[in-house]
Design a protein around this motif. Structure first.
Motif, mmCIF file in Angstrom:
data_model
loop_
_atom_site.group_PDB
_atom_site.id
_atom_site.type_symbol
_atom_site.label_atom_id
_atom_site.label_comp_id
_atom_site.label_asym_id
_atom_site.label_seq_id
_atom_site.Cartn_x
_atom_site.Cartn_y
_atom_site.Cartn_z
ATOM 1 N N GLY A 22 1.016 -1.287 0.004
ATOM 2 C CA GLY A 22 0.020 0.023 -0.157
ATOM 3 C C GLY A 22 0.835 1.322 -0.048
ATOM 4 N N ASP A 23 1.875 1.320 0.678
ATOM 5 C CA ASP A 23 2.977 2.151 0.552
ATOM 6 C C ASP A 23 3.275 2.993 -0.706
ATOM 7 O OD1 ASP A 23 2.908 2.703 3.328
ATOM 8 O OD2 ASP A 23 4.321 1.447 3.702
ATOM 9 N N LEU A 24 3.637 1.841 -1.540
ATOM 10 C CA LEU A 24 4.223 2.091 -2.918
ATOM 11 C C LEU A 24 2.907 2.827 -3.790
ATOM 12 C CD1 LEU A 24 5.894 -1.289 -3.578
ATOM 13 C CD2 LEU A 24 6.986 0.968 -2.836
ATOM 14 N N ASP A 25 1.884 2.618 -3.287
ATOM 15 C CA ASP A 25 0.629 3.360 -4.284
ATOM 16 C C ASP A 25 0.254 4.723 -3.701
ATOM 17 O OD1 ASP A 25 0.496 1.401 -6.091
ATOM 18 O OD2 ASP A 25 -0.818 0.293 -4.600
ATOM 19 N N ARG A 26 1.096 5.299 -2.703
ATOM 20 C CA ARG A 26 0.612 6.516 -2.089
ATOM 21 C C ARG A 26 1.100 7.824 -2.967
ATOM 22 N NH1 ARG A 26 1.296 7.400 4.477
ATOM 23 N NH2 ARG A 26 0.749 5.329 5.162
ATOM 24 N N ARG A 27 0.451 8.898 -3.037
ATOM 25 C CA ARG A 27 0.740 9.718 -3.783
ATOM 26 C C ARG A 27 1.847 10.684 -3.204
ATOM 27 N NH1 ARG A 27 -0.728 7.720 -7.621
ATOM 28 N NH2 ARG A 27 -0.198 9.523 -8.739
ATOM 29 N N THR A 28 2.559 11.402 -3.909
ATOM 30 C CA THR A 28 3.788 12.035 -3.623
ATOM 31 C C THR A 28 3.776 13.451 -3.813
ATOM 32 O OG1 THR A 28 5.249 12.067 -5.545
ATOM 33 C CG2 THR A 28 5.184 10.093 -4.121
ATOM 34 N N PRO A 29 4.347 14.369 -3.338
ATOM 35 C CA PRO A 29 4.274 15.747 -3.605
ATOM 36 C C PRO A 29 4.961 16.022 -5.063
ATOM 37 C CG PRO A 29 5.478 15.574 -1.471
ATOM 38 C CD PRO A 29 5.313 14.339 -2.004
ATOM 39 N N CYS A 30 5.344 14.919 -5.847
ATOM 40 C CA CYS A 30 5.821 15.126 -7.203
ATOM 41 C C CYS A 30 4.755 14.556 -7.968
ATOM 42 C CB CYS A 30 7.344 14.414 -7.231
ATOM 43 S SG CYS A 30 8.599 15.016 -5.974
ATOM 44 N N PRO A 31 3.681 15.152 -8.378
ATOM 45 C CA PRO A 31 2.571 14.587 -9.351
ATOM 46 C C PRO A 31 3.167 14.565 -10.518
ATOM 47 C CG PRO A 31 2.066 17.078 -8.743
ATOM 48 C CD PRO A 31 3.271 16.650 -7.723
ATOM 49 N N PRO A 32 2.699 13.649 -11.378
ATOM 50 C CA PRO A 32 1.622 12.514 -11.167
ATOM 51 C C PRO A 32 2.121 11.483 -10.307
ATOM 52 C CG PRO A 32 2.261 12.338 -13.276
ATOM 53 C CD PRO A 32 3.046 13.497 -12.850
ATOM 54 N N TRP A 33 3.614 11.408 -9.784
ATOM 55 C CA TRP A 33 4.062 10.139 -9.378
ATOM 56 C C TRP A 33 3.470 9.545 -8.029
ATOM 57 C CZ3 TRP A 33 9.594 12.321 -10.101
ATOM 58 C CH2 TRP A 33 10.036 12.120 -11.468
ATOM 59 N N ALA A 34 3.588 8.247 -8.108
ATOM 60 C CA ALA A 34 3.018 7.543 -6.660
ATOM 61 C C ALA A 34 4.601 7.095 -6.122
ATOM 62 C CB ALA A 34 2.238 6.521 -6.892
ATOM 63 N N VAL A 35 4.599 6.548 -4.901
ATOM 64 C CA VAL A 35 5.956 6.350 -4.286
ATOM 65 C C VAL A 35 6.552 5.726 -5.228
ATOM 66 C CG1 VAL A 35 6.819 5.210 -2.418
ATOM 67 C CG2 VAL A 35 5.121 6.902 -1.847
ATOM 68 N N ARG A 36 5.837 4.495 -5.760
ATOM 69 C CA ARG A 36 6.757 3.613 -6.567
ATOM 70 C C ARG A 36 7.470 4.161 -7.661
ATOM 71 N NH1 ARG A 36 4.425 -0.940 -7.574
ATOM 72 N NH2 ARG A 36 2.635 -0.477 -6.281
ATOM 73 N N ASP A 37 6.786 5.196 -8.491
ATOM 74 C CA ASP A 37 7.087 5.931 -9.473
ATOM 75 C C ASP A 37 8.292 6.942 -9.149
ATOM 76 O OD1 ASP A 37 5.320 4.964 -11.273
ATOM 77 O OD2 ASP A 37 3.983 6.659 -10.299
ATOM 78 N N LEU A 38 8.483 7.613 -8.065
ATOM 79 C CA LEU A 38 9.604 8.363 -7.386
ATOM 80 C C LEU A 38 10.565 7.592 -7.053
ATOM 81 C CD1 LEU A 38 10.497 11.245 -6.823
ATOM 82 C CD2 LEU A 38 9.377 11.075 -4.586
ATOM 83 N N VAL A 39 10.394 6.458 -6.640
ATOM 84 C CA VAL A 39 11.575 5.393 -6.309
ATOM 85 C C VAL A 39 12.114 5.059 -7.455
ATOM 86 C CG1 VAL A 39 12.198 3.396 -5.135
ATOM 87 C CG2 VAL A 39 10.703 4.803 -3.920
ATOM 88 N N ALA A 40 11.305 4.776 -8.574
ATOM 89 C CA ALA A 40 12.152 4.482 -9.826
ATOM 90 C C ALA A 40 12.890 5.324 -10.315
ATOM 91 C CB ALA A 40 11.005 3.994 -10.742
ATOM 92 N N HIS A 41 12.398 6.796 -10.376
ATOM 93 C CA HIS A 41 13.127 7.960 -10.580
ATOM 94 C C HIS A 41 14.467 8.034 -9.862
ATOM 95 C CE1 HIS A 41 14.208 11.968 -11.721
ATOM 96 N NE2 HIS A 41 14.138 12.217 -10.568
ATOM 97 N N VAL A 42 14.268 7.784 -8.538
ATOM 98 C CA VAL A 42 15.652 7.925 -7.792
ATOM 99 C C VAL A 42 16.366 6.789 -7.995
ATOM 100 C CG1 VAL A 42 16.504 8.075 -5.605
ATOM 101 C CG2 VAL A 42 14.394 9.371 -5.959
ATOM 102 N N ARG A 43 15.868 5.733 -8.459
ATOM 103 C CA ARG A 43 16.685 4.449 -8.680
ATOM 104 C C ARG A 43 17.551 4.791 -9.896
ATOM 105 N NH1 ARG A 43 18.232 0.788 -11.719
ATOM 106 N NH2 ARG A 43 16.805 1.616 -13.257
ATOM 107 N N THR A 44 16.979 5.349 -11.085
ATOM 108 C CA THR A 44 17.741 5.427 -12.212
ATOM 109 C C THR A 44 18.760 6.316 -11.990
ATOM 110 O OG1 THR A 44 15.574 4.973 -13.444
ATOM 111 C CG2 THR A 44 17.308 6.275 -14.615
#
Length: 259
Positions: free
Chosen positions: A25-47
């Motif tokens: 559920g945490d991975l699907d939370r919205r972040t302050p960086c729309p339109p990213w969810a946590v999983r998207d922002l983590v993917a961005h940071v990982r890259t």
């Protein structure tokens, strides 16, 4: 160079530990960086954390053209570049998710085979919830990326020139500073999304503040601690009109993150 490398290691290790505690559920939370969810922002940071491996393997440009502050210039984040950045994170997150689904399918087959074997042998074998492994896959992908960069940078000279994804040439030391900024500042965004206390490390905060201040004293009134300063300087906490005026008069550097 070693101080920045240490800051990169410390901040990545801190985020690494946080990712290992997340739920599906945490991975699907919205972040302050729309339109990213946590999983998207983590993917961005990982890259971003793993980007230096290929850069070091590529031929070195003849000379540096930009520094760490220039890398975050607003010109880098045109609507086209920003859209590509957003899409890339979503694609990477989807790739990790597809890998997880396939791994879950294979694991489910193994569990079922184990159940049949247990029934034949007359022993009980518990099944595992394969879906709950998803956060582990996300954490493992990030860990592999940052550790590969940390290893690749070791032994490299600080003035070794690399080429960024924008096509600019900059020193390895300067580009590594940008990695500390990306992991540290987006860590603040993830802390907000996860409703947790920020985990910005002391070593990373020092590197970020030094970049923001350009080696000059920090303007009075911008924050009594590095965390507050970084939040204000990167738009995570609003600046008052007087604070902005004092910062600009002192030559403070504003970093653009593309939204």
């Amino acid at each position: 160079m070693e101080r920045v490398r240490t800051a990169f290691r410390d901040e990545c290790a801190q985020l690494d530990g946080v990712l290992r505690t997340l739920t599906v559920g945490d991975l699907d939370r919205r972040t302050p960086c729309p339109p990213w969810a946590v999983r998207d922002l983590v993917a961005h940071v990982r890259t971003g954390a793993g980007r230096l491996v290929d850069m070091i393997a590529a031929p070195a440009p003849p000379r540096a053209e930009v520094d760490a502050a220039d890398y975050f210039g607003a010109a880098k984040f045109t609507p086209e570049v920003d859209a590509a950045r957003i899409d890339a994170a979503r694609i990477e997150a989807a790739r990790i998710e597809a890998g997880r689904v396939e791994a879950a399918r294979i694991e489910a087959g193994r569990v079922e085979a184990g159940r049949r074997e247990a029934r034949v042998a007359g022993t009980a074998r518990g099944s595992r919830d394969t879906a709950a492994r998803e956060p582990g896959e996300v954490a493992a992908a990030f860990a592999a990326a940052w550790r590969a960069t940390y290893a690749a940078v070791g032994g490299q000279p600080a003035d070794r020139v690399v080429r960024t994804r924008h096509g600019d040439a900059m020193t390895l030391a300067d580009f590594l500073v940008t990695r500390v900024v990306e992991v540290g500042v987006h860590g603040l965004d993830l802390a907000v999304a996860l409703d947790r206390e920020p985990w910005l490390t002391r070593t990373a905060a020092e590197v970020i503040v030094e970049l923001l201040a350009g080696g000059r004293p920090v303007p009075a009134g911008l924050g009594a601690d590095p965390l507050t300063l970084v939040r204000k300087a990167t738009g995570r906490t609003p600046l008052t009109t007087s604070e902005r005026a004092r910062a600009e008069a002192a030559g403070f550097r504003w970093l653009a993150f593309g939204g």
